[in-house]
Design a protein around this motif. Structure first.
Motif: not given
Ligand SMILES: [Zn+2]
Length: 225
Positions: A73-78, A103-108
């Motif tokens: 559900h992450c803007f970048v990963c998803g 943003l997912c926690p890893p991206c943040a």
């Molecule tokens: Zn992400």
């Protein structure tokens, strides 16, 4: 909320890592000393150390696995094929603080091309002299996974009991937030042996005892200087 234009809250973790089994972070071609052979462990001023980038890589890989669902559900990963680049930079930055942007926690935590990460890892340096041993290895043929002609090669390891100290700098991380809690969990996972550091971990290398020796807001740190 993701932009780091304000440092509202910075804290420092002093972390100590003591290896319970032998440890090996190979110098390889990234070695700082060109006189060291390829099979040596990475050293700084002749002493083994744990590069901050190595530790960060291990933390990132495990935190990504931990949040695999959130990453969908992450803007970048998803978004398949969405990687911040020159063309979509404006879109990315416009949506950064917008409604529904997630943003997912890893991206943040670790950032990307346009967002600064929120955690910095120092190199981890030896507290006291450590012993280095030479081990015999057997070459493995990666295609067949059998010992390739029983070819022997020697490699360096750091013997158990070496103590490395370093620091993590946490920027704008809320202690009740999942990013902060994920970092705490990684310290536990080191102690449980889920996280091992360095190479040859399948042969039992790289088990550590991790101690969070001090956690303090930077305001306190500045008072001490
Ligand atoms: Zn992400």
């Amino acid at each position: 909320m993701y932009a780091l234009d304000r440092y509202e809250n910075i804290s420092s973790w002093k972390l100590k890592l003591v290896n319970k089994t032998a440890m090996r972070i190979g110098a390889g071609h990234a070695g700082l000393d060109p006189t060291e052979p390829d099979n040596s462990v990475i050293k700084q001023n002749g002493k083994p150390f744990i590069p901050g980038s190595s530790l960060k890589g291990v933390f990132r890989a495990h935190i990504e696995a931990l949040f695999s669902e959130e990453r969908h559900h992450c803007f970048v990963c998803g978004k398949r094929g969405f990687a911040p680049n020159k063309e979509n930079r404006a879109l990315f930055l416009r949506e950064l603080d917008g409604e529904g942007f997630k943003l997912c926690p890893p991206c943040a935590l670790f950032g990307n091309e346009f967002i600064q990460g929120r955690v910095y890892f120092s190199d981890f340096l030896l507290d006291r002299p450590a012993s280095i041993a030479i081990r015999d290895g057997v070459g493995i043929d990666r295609a067949t996974e059998t010992a390739a002609n029983q070819k022997k090669y020697d490699y360096e390891v750091v013997e158990p009991g070496a103590a490395f100290s370093g620091e993590l700098l946490l920027i704008n991380l809320n202690q009740a937030g999942e990013e902060y809690r994920a970092l705490k969990l990684m310290v536990e996972w080191i102690n449980l042996g889920i996280i091992r550091i360095g190479g040859s971990v399948s042969r039992g290398l790289g088990r550590f005892e991790a101690t969070l020796e001090e956690e303090m807001p930077l305001g306190e740190a500045m008072k001490r200087v």
